[in-house]
Design a protein around this motif. Structure first.
Motif, PDB file in Angstrom:
ATOM      1  N   THR A   1       0.834  -1.206   0.000  1.00 19.86           N
ATOM      2  CA  THR A   1       0.000   0.000   0.000  1.00 19.86           C
ATOM      3  C   THR A   1       0.868   1.254   0.000  1.00 19.86           C
ATOM      4  O   THR A   1       0.616   2.211  -0.738  1.00 19.86           O
ATOM      5  CB  THR A   1      -0.927  -0.039   1.230  1.00 19.86           C
ATOM      6  OG1 THR A   1      -1.758  -1.202   1.133  1.00 19.86           O
ATOM      7  CG2 THR A   1      -1.803   1.204   1.305  1.00 19.86           C
TER       8      THR A   1
ATOM      9  N   ALA B   1       3.837   1.502  -1.169  1.00 23.64           N
ATOM     10  CA  ALA B   1       4.483   1.623  -2.485  1.00 23.64           C
ATOM     11  C   ALA B   1       3.553   2.315  -3.474  1.00 23.64           C
ATOM     12  O   ALA B   1       3.987   3.143  -4.280  1.00 23.64           O
ATOM     13  CB  ALA B   1       4.890   0.239  -2.998  1.00 23.64           C
ATOM     14  N   THR B   2       2.280   2.003  -3.392  1.00 23.05           N
ATOM     15  CA  THR B   2       1.328   2.651  -4.294  1.00 23.05           C
ATOM     16  C   THR B   2       1.174   4.131  -3.948  1.00 23.05           C
ATOM     17  O   THR B   2       1.102   4.994  -4.837  1.00 23.05           O
ATOM     18  CB  THR B   2      -0.025   1.923  -4.248  1.00 23.05           C
ATOM     19  OG1 THR B   2       0.177   0.566  -4.656  1.00 23.05           O
ATOM     20  CG2 THR B   2      -1.037   2.576  -5.194  1.00 23.05           C
TER      21      THR B   2
ATOM     22  N   TYR C   1       4.078   5.782  -5.348  1.00 29.07           N
ATOM     23  CA  TYR C   1       3.972   5.745  -6.815  1.00 29.07           C
ATOM     24  C   TYR C   1       3.134   6.920  -7.310  1.00 29.07           C
ATOM     25  O   TYR C   1       3.482   7.569  -8.297  1.00 29.07           O
ATOM     26  CB  TYR C   1       3.345   4.423  -7.246  1.00 29.07           C
ATOM     27  CG  TYR C   1       3.260   4.240  -8.731  1.00 29.07           C
ATOM     28  CD1 TYR C   1       4.351   3.759  -9.440  1.00 29.07           C
ATOM     29  CD2 TYR C   1       2.104   4.567  -9.430  1.00 29.07           C
ATOM     30  CE1 TYR C   1       4.287   3.594 -10.815  1.00 29.07           C
ATOM     31  CE2 TYR C   1       2.028   4.403 -10.803  1.00 29.07           C
ATOM     32  CZ  TYR C   1       3.126   3.918 -11.490  1.00 29.07           C
ATOM     33  OH  TYR C   1       3.065   3.763 -12.849  1.00 29.07           O
TER      34      TYR C   1
ATOM     35  N   GLY D   1       5.096   9.904  -7.776  1.00 28.26           N
ATOM     36  CA  GLY D   1       6.201   9.858  -8.747  1.00 28.26           C
ATOM     37  C   GLY D   1       7.440   9.147  -8.250  1.00 28.26           C
ATOM     38  O   GLY D   1       8.478   9.175  -8.906  1.00 28.26           O
ATOM     39  N   LEU D   2       7.342   8.475  -7.093  1.00 23.80           N
ATOM     40  CA  LEU D   2       8.508   7.769  -6.539  1.00 23.80           C
ATOM     41  C   LEU D   2       8.341   6.272  -6.786  1.00 23.80           C
ATOM     42  O   LEU D   2       7.496   5.627  -6.189  1.00 23.80           O
ATOM     43  CB  LEU D   2       8.642   8.079  -5.046  1.00 23.80           C
ATOM     44  CG  LEU D   2       8.794   9.567  -4.709  1.00 23.80           C
ATOM     45  CD1 LEU D   2       8.943   9.776  -3.196  1.00 23.80           C
ATOM     46  CD2 LEU D   2       9.996  10.173  -5.427  1.00 23.80           C
ATOM     47  N   ARG D   3       9.182   5.745  -7.669  1.00 21.66           N
ATOM     48  CA  ARG D   3       9.004   4.383  -8.144  1.00 21.66           C
ATOM     49  C   ARG D   3      10.053   3.408  -7.619  1.00 21.66           C
ATOM     50  O   ARG D   3       9.956   2.198  -7.865  1.00 21.66           O
ATOM     51  CB  ARG D   3       9.121   4.364  -9.672  1.00 21.66           C
ATOM     52  CG  ARG D   3       8.032   5.134 -10.377  1.00 21.66           C
ATOM     53  CD  ARG D   3       8.463   5.576 -11.768  1.00 21.66           C
ATOM     54  NE  ARG D   3       7.353   6.173 -12.471  1.00 21.66           N
ATOM     55  CZ  ARG D   3       6.586   5.526 -13.350  1.00 21.66           C
ATOM     56  NH1 ARG D   3       6.857   4.283 -13.678  1.00 21.66           N
ATOM     57  NH2 ARG D   3       5.579   6.127 -13.926  1.00 21.66           N
ATOM     58  N   ASN D   4      11.067   3.920  -6.949  1.00 16.70           N
ATOM     59  CA  ASN D   4      12.197   3.056  -6.586  1.00 16.70           C
ATOM     60  C   ASN D   4      12.470   3.042  -5.101  1.00 16.70           C
ATOM     61  O   ASN D   4      13.618   2.953  -4.680  1.00 16.70           O
ATOM     62  CB  ASN D   4      13.453   3.520  -7.343  1.00 16.70           C
ATOM     63  CG  ASN D   4      13.285   3.434  -8.834  1.00 16.70           C
ATOM     64  OD1 ASN D   4      12.923   2.386  -9.364  1.00 16.70           O
ATOM     65  ND2 ASN D   4      13.538   4.538  -9.534  1.00 16.70           N
ATOM     66  N   GLN D   5      11.454   3.107  -4.291  1.00 14.42           N
ATOM     67  CA  GLN D   5      11.679   3.213  -2.850  1.00 14.42           C
ATOM     68  C   GLN D   5      11.647   1.860  -2.145  1.00 14.42           C
ATOM     69  O   GLN D   5      11.985   1.780  -0.959  1.00 14.42           O
ATOM     70  CB  GLN D   5      10.637   4.157  -2.234  1.00 14.42           C
ATOM     71  CG  GLN D   5      10.676   5.589  -2.791  1.00 14.42           C
ATOM     72  CD  GLN D   5      12.016   6.258  -2.625  1.00 14.42           C
ATOM     73  OE1 GLN D   5      12.687   6.590  -3.610  1.00 14.42           O
ATOM     74  NE2 GLN D   5      12.453   6.425  -1.390  1.00 14.42           N
ATOM     75  N   VAL D   6      11.254   0.815  -2.825  1.00 15.12           N
ATOM     76  CA  VAL D   6      11.327  -0.513  -2.214  1.00 15.12           C
ATOM     77  C   VAL D   6      12.761  -1.044  -2.329  1.00 15.12           C
ATOM     78  O   VAL D   6      13.365  -0.979  -3.394  1.00 15.12           O
ATOM     79  CB  VAL D   6      10.337  -1.490  -2.877  1.00 15.12           C
ATOM     80  CG1 VAL D   6      10.614  -2.938  -2.462  1.00 15.12           C
ATOM     81  CG2 VAL D   6       8.901  -1.115  -2.505  1.00 15.12           C
TER      82      VAL D   6
ATOM     83  N   ALA E   1      17.593   1.153  -3.804  1.00 11.55           N
ATOM     84  CA  ALA E   1      16.757   2.266  -3.342  1.00 11.55           C
ATOM     85  C   ALA E   1      17.638   3.331  -2.696  1.00 11.55           C
ATOM     86  O   ALA E   1      18.622   3.013  -2.027  1.00 11.55           O
ATOM     87  CB  ALA E   1      15.722   1.778  -2.330  1.00 11.55           C
ATOM     88  N   PRO E   2      17.260   4.618  -2.881  1.00  6.61           N
ATOM     89  CA  PRO E   2      17.987   5.689  -2.191  1.00  6.61           C
ATOM     90  C   PRO E   2      17.532   5.779  -0.743  1.00  6.61           C
ATOM     91  O   PRO E   2      16.335   5.701  -0.460  1.00  6.61           O
ATOM     92  CB  PRO E   2      17.568   6.939  -2.965  1.00  6.61           C
ATOM     93  CG  PRO E   2      16.227   6.606  -3.540  1.00  6.61           C
ATOM     94  CD  PRO E   2      16.200   5.113  -3.758  1.00  6.61           C
TER      95      PRO E   2
ATOM     96  N   PRO F   1      10.473   8.997   2.021  1.00 10.79           N
ATOM     97  CA  PRO F   1      11.193  10.249   2.291  1.00 10.79           C
ATOM     98  C   PRO F   1      10.596  10.924   3.525  1.00 10.79           C
ATOM     99  O   PRO F   1       9.366  10.970   3.682  1.00 10.79           O
ATOM    100  CB  PRO F   1      10.953  11.069   1.020  1.00 10.79           C
ATOM    101  CG  PRO F   1      10.754  10.043  -0.050  1.00 10.79           C
ATOM    102  CD  PRO F   1      10.031   8.905   0.626  1.00 10.79           C
TER     103      PRO F   1
ATOM    104  N   HIS G   1       9.962  13.843   4.586  1.00 14.79           N
ATOM    105  CA  HIS G   1       8.958  14.910   4.526  1.00 14.79           C
ATOM    106  C   HIS G   1       7.595  14.401   4.049  1.00 14.79           C
ATOM    107  O   HIS G   1       6.604  15.115   4.139  1.00 14.79           O
ATOM    108  CB  HIS G   1       9.451  16.039   3.613  1.00 14.79           C
ATOM    109  CG  HIS G   1       9.526  15.661   2.158  1.00 14.79           C
ATOM    110  ND1 HIS G   1      10.496  14.830   1.639  1.00 14.79           N
ATOM    111  CD2 HIS G   1       8.741  16.001   1.101  1.00 14.79           C
ATOM    112  CE1 HIS G   1      10.316  14.684   0.349  1.00 14.79           C
ATOM    113  NE2 HIS G   1       9.258  15.374  -0.015  1.00 14.79           N
TER     114      HIS G   1
END
Lengths: 236, 236, 236, 236, 236, 236
Positions: free
Chosen positions: F16, F18-19, F22, F25-30, F162-163, F181, F183
């Motif tokens: 959830t 991750a969506t 998404y 606009g953040l696609r690489n956080q996993v 992931a960053p 992130p 914030h």
């Protein structure tokens, strides 16, 4: 599919089936790299119903796309016939999910026989507990849109380097998943049942201390005779 | 395709195009891992005409299959329209060839603008010398039947992890290949021409000793002015 | 760096240096997987000046970021001291570029001795023709922002699985790149010059038909004597 | 080996040989992932003489080991019979060298027909210029001792996922390397010569504008007739 | 093997053994990438008895081959001495099985101490429940003939990038498997027992709230004293 | 971190989240490729405290280094604030351990909220039973010094592609780990709670036999109404 064939395939291992196909010159029918989300101790058996993903292009794969009632991922779930196994070509890319628990639950409710992807499922811990077998490479939480666009329903695909045609018979056990070409399913099921009887006999003998040389395969006449006696005694 | 767009795309780099697409939120349009069989110093440009391979099943992929006049690999070569780039989805598997010199020669004779696979070509040393640009991951001598079955002509595919739809504009230079969504081709070509002018100006300044800070991008007003003067002086 | 050491390192191969470091227990100093964009036939030698990339987060890596005069990628190029080799930790990810021709041209103009990434360069065909040695894994057209965020200048990094500390001496030839710990550079350069003399002697002998047994290494006394004579005769 | 067979194999491509072996059910005889250090435009042909590496254990692989006149790597070079191709099983690990220029020069002087590794060579730029064909995956400067211990000479091995038995006939061209089982070499050479004649005819026709359908393979009678005429006219 | 050494090795972890070998300069003795089919909570300990696979050539690896009483895979199982661990070099290729439940059952009956492959087992779910430890990379149903030919019994091999010589002492726990050179087994076992006592003491202290600085390793005198007291109190 | 946010994040899935990212606009956080050592059925939540490894140079990474009270690996464990998740950049290299049971026990005692590495842990079976969540790619017994040097505490890193910035909120469930992130944590937590309510409603409906078309997402008005009623009835 033929219910007798299905019953037979419920009782044999993927390893045995792989050998039966190997005899027929088919060496690449095991879907490489997938594993059950949870070992169920019961085989998954059913004809393949396929879904193909291609790489996602960002402008075509925003969340709003799911509002489209024709979205192929959701349509595929609703179209997969009862008793079929949904097989998904995710190009061996598990960076994003192939599906999640809601869709797999819906597939279960519709009578799906199982689901396989060469990518990964999100909500994997939940799917593992559902009453439907599922196989993937690893859990993957990102929504499929991140890397996948569902593009084709029920066409020929690759899954884990194996060729899969709609209607091929898919069998999974606690180890692996194999794809039996539709026209071979009956004869392979028959042969696998025979092979399984012999293997069960062999295991019994080996547990009694027998050497495998001359027994597996049974190149010694005495072992063939013993097997015949064993079959008679065990009703197999 | 629009001949003016084609002319513009002949004069810009894939790197510049990648940045123009990046601005539009498209990050995965470069076909990863392919290289020209031989650097030609001239761009490949044309609409995509696609071919999709699936994993080969041995009984469907004996040499005799090539005698079938409908074999999709050969039909694809004969159907690829003049000026188009054939793009092949080989599932990033270069263990067997995607095509060889005879088919690529035929494509060249029919006016094909180029050929790209995310697998490998056989007869690669010969293809390298043909008058048609070709891109792959590495030479691969085994016949395609060994691991690939040609299954679909001109559908949407993945190639080197990039999405490719028939009619997308494919551009290759001596570094890489990129796929421009068809509806963006004209505007991206225009923008890339502008960007190229600026980059040429920047390179000239850098070779004259300028720092890149404030110049690339031109955040200093004086650099914007110098660029305007340079454009006037150079007719760009 | 010590100009005599530099001169010595210009005349020895990375293979010889790798053996000299191996003798000292250092087995992982070669940057794995990189190759020169173009063989120059001349060594790259200089102290390391490093740049580290981390995975890009989309909100921090829009094109506008380059307008920041403090952007680490551009600042690193402007800060790299004359005679130094810029070594970039791209986490072995060549899906996006580590740098392009404008930045590498600027580095060349500022007197940089070379540039190495374990990712890829865009504009690689152009960089290959510049008068500065460059090494990468493969060409990569997408802008660095696509997958990389420049995060640290001149700290300790990994590059191609090798450890790199600022000031380590980096040597590249037409095969590979190696990282010599700063405190070992002088002694390793000396030893490598000696080893090179011996290897040149051995090659000459082998081309004259000698066996390598007893010669390489020189376990036979006669070969040691012959080498001494050869050195005298050849002024080495 | 049979000099006539060798002559025939000098004139055919690895791609053609791969197809001839494919007809016989052999699908994995191409050594995957290797490339010539330099395209020579001439085939490498000879019986395999093998060397096997295992992972290096540090205490057994200090530099002093090379002083042992029985060290298998050096002994293998000295034992490889004239006209043979040395094939090295490096477990597809190019992190350390399989051999360097001195050993390859020695092999050349002894009349070796070529050398192949599924790892990498050090001094690769030098080896590329020697008068002996060499194939590897990439240059690799670290001494073999870093990761490899030479453990067996001329036994059966794997190289690039292909099975290699001593005496198998190894053929390399500018694309790839293939391993022909010894007992098939003569018949495969004959067949490949025939196939090459036909392919040359086809290329000529295609360059004259012919379609490949019905020509390649020649399912149309008229093409078979044209081929017969072409053979007569061209003395093939 | 020395029964006292075996007893000691039953009571220490692979991690501790890895550190003891690291002290002796041996860094690559852990078999990378393998896992127990089922955690048993008890160590596997025994001398290595090896089997080497090479890539399968189709004409040599038909099912009929198993009828050969000399087939090396089956012979190896019958020859593996009681108390030994069979270690299989499958070239890290799990696309086909290294062995199945019948052979592993036979090995168990013959008193084998365990079995390890850097490929995969078929019938893995069954093997997991046998009373013999087994390690692999993943389940793999295809018969070994599909990709592997058993070629050598009890020679030196690589397994998971680790060097393995017959007679080396193999130890596995629920995490990993390590290979102790035979000549080091006694001293390493002794040292590991000592290290384990210290680690147990440290864990106890840490669970009581102690910092690891000065304790692990025990650079503070007070910790050495506390350890001495702990040993006395705990009879270790 | 905000305790209310933490409470919310304890009750939602990584899928959830991750969506929700998404959408932004953040696609690489996993963090790709990691898994829990043991499913705990409870989320891991806390701000990131990071540790970065670089490749080990042998002379800097002898066992004696651990005697240094400033050794960054041990210092990091002692500095990680209560409630934080330690995230380790091991360059996706699990050939050597990122940490072992003693350090993880210490982290647990100090109130650490969890630990994640994109490498592997030694003593993994022990860590799995500790009362602190831990995620890695696979067990790895060799000491970290074998391939890793701890070089930086609490800087920005990559982990599993992931960053990760210090202070980002890290959430793990039985499937995956995601990095929010800092914030965005509060708003994403709020949104995820809302999404979770809807998903729970959907699952209930699907288990009652509803189709997913028009329900997930709720494009049919009646489903929105039913959801509103469900929320009221269930107090969500």
């Amino acid at each position: 599919m033929n219910p007798e064939t299905k019953a037979k395939l419920m009782g044999v291992s993927v390893a045995t089936l792989a050998t039966a196909l190997y005899k027929r010159g088919l060496r690449n029918q095991v879907i490489q790299g997938v594993q059950p989300l949870k070992g169920k101790g019961v085989n998954m058996v059913g004809p393949a119903f396929t879904l193909r993903y291609m790489p996602a292009r960002e402008d075509r794969n925003q969340l709003v796309e799911f509002r489209n009632p024709e979205h192929p991922q959701r349509v595929a779930i609703e179209q997969c016939p009862e008793g079929h196994v949904m097989v998904i070509d995710s190009r061996k890319d598990a960076r994003a999910a192939s599906a999640g628990d809601i869709l797999v639950t819906r597939l279960m409710m519709r009578g799906g026989a199982g689901i396989v992807t060469d990518g990964g499922f999100r909500d994997a811990a939940t799917i593992a507990e559902l009453d439907i077998p599922a196989y993937h490479t690893r859990p993957s939480s990102p929504t499929n849109l991140t890397h996948h666009e569902a593009i084709e329903i029920n066409g020929p695909i690759g899954c884990g380097d194996a060729p899969v045609f709609p209607g091929d018979i898919v069998v999974g056990d606690d180890d692996c998943v194999i794809v039996i070409p539709a026209h071979l399913a009956d004869e392979v099921a028959d042969e696998a049942v025979e092979m399984t009887a012999f293997e069960d006999f062999v295991v019994e003998r080996v547990k009694d201390g027998a050497t495998i040389i001359g027994l597996y395969p049974a190149t010694k006449e005495e072992n063939l005779e013993a097997f015949a006696a064993w079959r008679a005694a065990n009703g197999r």
